[in-house]
Design an enzyme around this catalytic site. Structure first.
Site, PDB file in Angstrom:
ATOM      1  N   LYS A 134       0.918  -1.329   0.062  1.00 31.95           N
ATOM      2  CA  LYS A 134       0.224  -0.033   0.041  1.00 31.95           C
ATOM      3  C   LYS A 134       0.807   1.363   0.073  1.00 31.95           C
ATOM      4  CE  LYS A 134      -2.464  -0.679   3.946  1.00 31.95           C
ATOM      5  NZ  LYS A 134      -1.733  -1.748   3.825  1.00 31.95           N
TER       6      LYS A 134
ATOM      7  N   ARG B 187      -9.161   1.104   9.314  1.00 30.28           N
ATOM      8  CA  ARG B 187      -8.733  -0.082   9.781  1.00 30.28           C
ATOM      9  C   ARG B 187     -10.144  -0.500  10.406  1.00 30.28           C
ATOM     10  NH1 ARG B 187      -2.736  -0.002   9.180  1.00 30.28           N
ATOM     11  NH2 ARG B 187      -1.873  -1.660   9.076  1.00 30.28           N
TER      12      ARG B 187
ATOM     13  N   ARG C  34      11.505  -8.167   6.267  1.00 28.31           N
ATOM     14  CA  ARG C  34      12.157  -6.860   5.780  1.00 28.31           C
ATOM     15  C   ARG C  34      13.026  -6.484   6.890  1.00 28.31           C
ATOM     16  NH1 ARG C  34       6.564  -3.368   6.181  1.00 28.31           N
ATOM     17  NH2 ARG C  34       6.067  -3.919   3.933  1.00 28.31           N
TER      18      ARG C  34
ATOM     19  N   ARG D  71      12.145  -4.582  12.134  1.00 31.12           N
ATOM     20  CA  ARG D  71      10.794  -4.271  12.765  1.00 31.12           C
ATOM     21  C   ARG D  71       9.988  -5.079  13.596  1.00 31.12           C
ATOM     22  NH1 ARG D  71       7.497  -0.161   9.173  1.00 31.12           N
ATOM     23  NH2 ARG D  71       5.876  -1.726   9.737  1.00 31.12           N
TER      24      ARG D  71
ATOM     25  N   ARG E 101      -0.743 -10.035  12.541  1.00 33.69           N
ATOM     26  CA  ARG E 101      -1.262  -8.795  12.219  1.00 33.69           C
ATOM     27  C   ARG E 101      -2.173  -9.412  10.670  1.00 33.69           C
ATOM     28  NH1 ARG E 101       0.898  -4.263  10.702  1.00 33.69           N
ATOM     29  NH2 ARG E 101       2.089  -4.762   8.928  1.00 33.69           N
TER      30      ARG E 101
HETATM   31  P1  AMP Z   1       1.299  -0.249   9.184  1.00 34.14           P
HETATM   32  O1  AMP Z   1       2.623   1.161   9.484  1.00 34.14           O
HETATM   33  O2  AMP Z   1       0.156   0.929   8.305  1.00 34.14           O
HETATM   34  O3  AMP Z   1       1.154  -1.662   8.400  1.00 34.14           O
HETATM   35  O4  AMP Z   1       0.577  -0.039  10.522  1.00 34.14           O
HETATM   36  C1  AMP Z   1       1.679  -0.699  11.475  1.00 34.14           C
HETATM   37  C2  AMP Z   1       0.610  -0.538  12.765  1.00 34.14           C
HETATM   38  O5  AMP Z   1      -0.203   0.357  13.823  1.00 34.14           O
HETATM   39  C3  AMP Z   1      -0.899  -1.715  12.730  1.00 34.14           C
HETATM   40  O6  AMP Z   1      -0.337  -2.604  12.872  1.00 34.14           O
HETATM   41  C4  AMP Z   1      -1.523  -1.436  14.077  1.00 34.14           C
HETATM   42  O7  AMP Z   1      -0.849  -0.940  15.237  1.00 34.14           O
HETATM   43  C5  AMP Z   1      -1.450   0.451  14.065  1.00 34.14           C
HETATM   44  N1  AMP Z   1      -1.852   0.982  13.225  1.00 34.14           N
HETATM   45  C6  AMP Z   1      -1.742   1.650  11.481  1.00 34.14           C
HETATM   46  N2  AMP Z   1      -2.936   2.402  11.148  1.00 34.14           N
HETATM   47  C7  AMP Z   1      -4.296   2.076  11.998  1.00 34.14           C
HETATM   48  C8  AMP Z   1      -5.360   2.301  11.973  1.00 34.14           C
HETATM   49  N3  AMP Z   1      -6.202   2.227  11.105  1.00 34.14           N
HETATM   50  N4  AMP Z   1      -6.282   1.529  13.076  1.00 34.14           N
HETATM   51  C9  AMP Z   1      -5.652   0.539  13.662  1.00 34.14           C
HETATM   52  N5  AMP Z   1      -4.597   0.431  14.294  1.00 34.14           N
HETATM   53  C10 AMP Z   1      -3.149   1.253  13.613  1.00 34.14           C
END
Ligand code: AMP
Length: 223
Positions: free
Chosen positions: A13, A88, A127, A162, A173
């Site tokens: 994304k 989300r 990653r 990470r 996840r």
């Molecule tokens: P990402 O980098 O988008 O994969 O997000 C990393 C982490 O941030 C996710 O695994 C969630 O813990 C948190 N996170 C990011 N965006 C959201 C969202 N819209 N709602 C809830 N948690 C989020």
């Protein structure tokens, strides 16, 4: 133009959003990046969300909405925005619709990225991120390895894995995605804004091609 990037973790994304923001000349907001910045700067907000992110759980809706509402009120998003990683949950999607309605706006397109599950796990766990916060480069030990093992090509800082790239967190996840986020596919299908497409290196369909197709689709829709 309001564009949403939807898809399981590691579908790409963020990479597609990076290309689209240049082509469409609108900013891209990544909720995950904002959260990680708060954690690394040890803000009060960062302290509240860290425990959820470390486990691969979603940050609670009220905290996410507090942060996104304030970000969407900033001037640079007035002409449009790409939302990467938000919404989300159904609650977040409904809250976003309400927020936009107040300004006579609506979600224009939701790009739903699909990638085979085993490929996602392979991508995530391989990653590596640059530890230099200014640089932030991302590598993949299989697809895009650094020239020198463990060292960033661009700035020479050490690379690290990470927490959310560790196998047990990565798996969680994906489960959280299926439970909480996948229902959004139907939510947006109903309003006719969903555009589903595949991003997979196994069929050599990568971010540039996907981004180009999104641009075409936007044109076809007169957006
Ligand atoms: P990402 O980098 O988008 O994969 O997000 C990393 C982490 O941030 C996710 O695994 C969630 O813990 C948190 N996170 C990011 N965006 C959201 C969202 N819209 N709602 C809830 N948690 C989020």
């Amino acid at each position: 133009m309001i564009l949403i990037m939807l898809g399981a973790p590691a579908t790409g994304k963020g990479s597609v959003a990076e290309i689209l923001k240049e082509k469409l000349n609108i900013p891209s907001i990544s909720s995950g990046d904002i959260f990680r910045k708060n954690i690394s700067e040890e803000t009060e907000f960062g302290k509240k969300i860290k425990v959820f992110m470390d486990k691969g759980e979603l940050v609670p809706d009220d905290l996410v909405l507090e942060m996104i509402t304030s970000r969407l009120n900033e001037d640079d998003v007035k002409n449009g925005v790409i939302l990467d990683g938000f919404p989300r949950t159904l609650k977040q999607a409904e809250a976003l619709d309400k927020m936009l309605e107040k300004e006579n706006k609506k979600v224009d397109m939701v790009v739903n990225l699909e990638t085979p599950r085993d490929e996602l796990l392979e991508r995530t766990t391989n990653r590596r991120n640059c530890s230099n916060k200014e640089c932030n480069s991302i590598y993949n030990l299989i697809l895009h390895p650094p020239k020198v093992e463990g060292i960033c090509d661009k700035c020479g800082s050490p690379l690290y894995q990470r927490d959310d790239a560790k196998p047990e967190v990565a798996k969680n996840r994906l489960e959280v995605y299926d439970r909480e986020t996948a229902p959004l596919v139907n939510y947006y299908k109903k309003t006719g804004v969903l555009y589903t497409t595949i991003l997979s290196q196994r069929i050599n369909r990568m971010k540039d091609e996907v981004a180009q197709d999104v641009i075409e689709e936007l044109k076809n829709k007169g957006l």
